[in-house]
Design an enzyme around this catalytic site. Structure first.
Site, PDB file in Angstrom:
ATOM      1  N   GLY A  19       0.874  -1.183   0.000  1.00 30.68           N
ATOM      2  CA  GLY A  19       0.000   0.000   0.000  1.00 30.68           C
ATOM      3  C   GLY A  19       0.901   1.219   0.000  1.00 30.68           C
ATOM      4  N   GLY A  21       0.709   4.262   0.896  1.00 29.41           N
ATOM      5  CA  GLY A  21       0.827   5.071   2.123  1.00 29.41           C
ATOM      6  C   GLY A  21       1.632   4.341   3.184  1.00 29.41           C
ATOM      7  N   ARG A  61      10.908  -0.933  -3.855  1.00 28.51           N
ATOM      8  CA  ARG A  61       9.811  -0.955  -4.837  1.00 28.51           C
ATOM      9  C   ARG A  61       9.904   0.331  -5.647  1.00 28.51           C
ATOM     10  NH1 ARG A  61       3.939  -2.800  -3.338  1.00 28.51           N
ATOM     11  NH2 ARG A  61       3.929  -3.462  -5.518  1.00 28.51           N
ATOM     12  N   CYS A 127      -8.341  -2.994  -6.263  1.00 30.98           N
ATOM     13  CA  CYS A 127      -7.176  -3.309  -5.433  1.00 30.98           C
ATOM     14  C   CYS A 127      -7.492  -3.057  -3.958  1.00 30.98           C
ATOM     15  CB  CYS A 127      -5.958  -2.507  -5.884  1.00 30.98           C
ATOM     16  SG  CYS A 127      -4.425  -3.188  -5.221  1.00 30.98           S
ATOM     17  N   ASP A 196      -0.695   5.136  -6.400  1.00 29.64           N
ATOM     18  CA  ASP A 196       0.711   4.911  -6.037  1.00 29.64           C
ATOM     19  C   ASP A 196       1.521   6.149  -6.382  1.00 29.64           C
ATOM     20  OD1 ASP A 196      -0.414   1.981  -6.551  1.00 29.64           O
ATOM     21  OD2 ASP A 196       1.301   1.911  -5.185  1.00 29.64           O
ATOM     22  N   LYS A 232       2.006  11.579  -2.710  1.00 30.74           N
ATOM     23  CA  LYS A 232       2.055  10.607  -3.816  1.00 30.74           C
ATOM     24  C   LYS A 232       2.198  11.326  -5.154  1.00 30.74           C
ATOM     25  CE  LYS A 232      -0.489   7.211  -1.154  1.00 30.74           C
ATOM     26  NZ  LYS A 232      -1.816   6.627  -0.846  1.00 30.74           N
TER      27      LYS A 232
END
Ligand code: RI2
Length: 308
Positions: A19, A21, A61, A127, A196, A232
């Site tokens: 996730g 956040g 990531r 998601c 994201d 984000k």
């Protein structure tokens, strides 16, 4: 290398922490823990070790800019101090502030976003976005009679997490497979998804399949909302950087021996939804249009916007 940094990076890579956040908060916390654990006294060594720790976290990531922004927020201002103890104190304070502000942002978005949910709405989400779920749960808590369709979100199936989250809140929820999105969309009033990364052009980078949900919503004249904190938003995209789309192991898609070795498997786990499919971006600074992303970034990142 600080073992907390290494283990946090591994948990993010393995999606034990997932996730956008949550990975941002985990990255910021790991920088704070690095500072807490640091025992050296040489400032040059400290900065070298800090840079290495940040690199390990950022490599875990590649797509969610929230991780980059969270780690950078924890290290903000370190160039302006030249003593290890001052730098450690700064990083610890920054990390705590980022986590606190990030959690507050999610609550603010829930309040603002719930105003866009009307009594009787049928909602779709894709998601597992804690921010989008926060909006839906807040609307439910306000007594609005809503129904939710949650997509399975292959291959990682985060939709299973979503239906469990919504069931705990008592929300009327239906799980659908991703291929059913366009069929179900005719019964949907609004779509709420997470983010994201949001680029300076207002495009959305989110879980693979989001762009298909957006396209089906656009065709059906269904409002499509993105629920996203401003950390984000991607300053790097303003400099023309492309957002890297993460590809993950084929074992997430097929079982061993299920297909011949000659068959390739392509497993990108994010896609890009163009801004023209987005009706609104619900942020902690308000409900904005995709066209306003640059102005919000300008105010948030200021001069750092164009740092190399
Ligand atoms: P929150 C997730 O990615 C999903 O794409 C989700 O929409 C996004 O992060 C934002 O999540 P992954 O970690 O910050 O499942 O809204 O690959 O929780």
């Amino acid at each position: 290398m600080d073992q907390d940094v290494v283990s946090t990076a591994q948990e993010i890579r393995d999606m034990k922490i997932r996730g956008a956040g949550r990975i941002a908060r985990a990255g910021a916390r790991a920088v704070g823990t690095f500072a807490k654990n640091y025992t050296g006294s040489d400032y040059t060594d400290f900065r070298k070790d800090l840079d290495e720790a940040m690199r390990v976290l950022l490599d875990s990531r590649p797509t969610a800019v929230s991780l980059w922004n969270g780690v950078q927020a924890a290290a903000r201002g370190v160039n302006q101090v030249d003593r290890v103890d001052d730098a450690r104190e700064l990083l610890i304070r920054n990390a705590e502030e980022f986590v606190k502000e990030s959690e507050e942002a999610v609550r603010t978005i829930a309040r603002i976003g719930a105003k866009r949910v009307e009594d009787g709405d049928v909602i779709m989400t894709h998601c597992n976005s804690s921010v989008a779920i926060g909006v839906i749960a807040e609307a439910h808590r306000q007594g609005k009679d809503i129904k939710v369709f949650a997509t399975e979100s292959r291959p990682w199936r985060q939709g299973i997490l979503t239906v469990n989250d919504l069931a705990k809140e008592g929300v009327d929820t239906t799980l659908i497979i991703d291929s059913a999105v366009r069929l179900v969309m005719k019964d949907v009033d609004k779509v709420f998804v997470g983010a994201d990364t949001i680029t300076s052009q207002g495009d959305l980078v989110n879980k693979i399949g989001t762009s298909q949900v957006a396209m089906a919503a656009h065709e059906a004249r269904v409002q499509f909302y993105v629920c996203s904190e401003t950390y984000k938003f991607s300053p790097l995209s303003l400099q023309g950087d492309l957002v890297k789309i993460e590809e993950r192991e084929i074992s997430e898609v097929v079982r061993p021996g299920e297909i011949p070795d000659s068959v390739k498997v392509y497993n990108p786990v994010f896609d890009v939804t163009p801004s023209y499919y987005i009706d609104g971006i619900i942020t902690e600074v308000g409900l904005i249009s995709p066209g306003s992303v640059y102005d919000v970034m300008q105010r948030k990142f200021g001069t750092e916007l164009m740092t190399e």
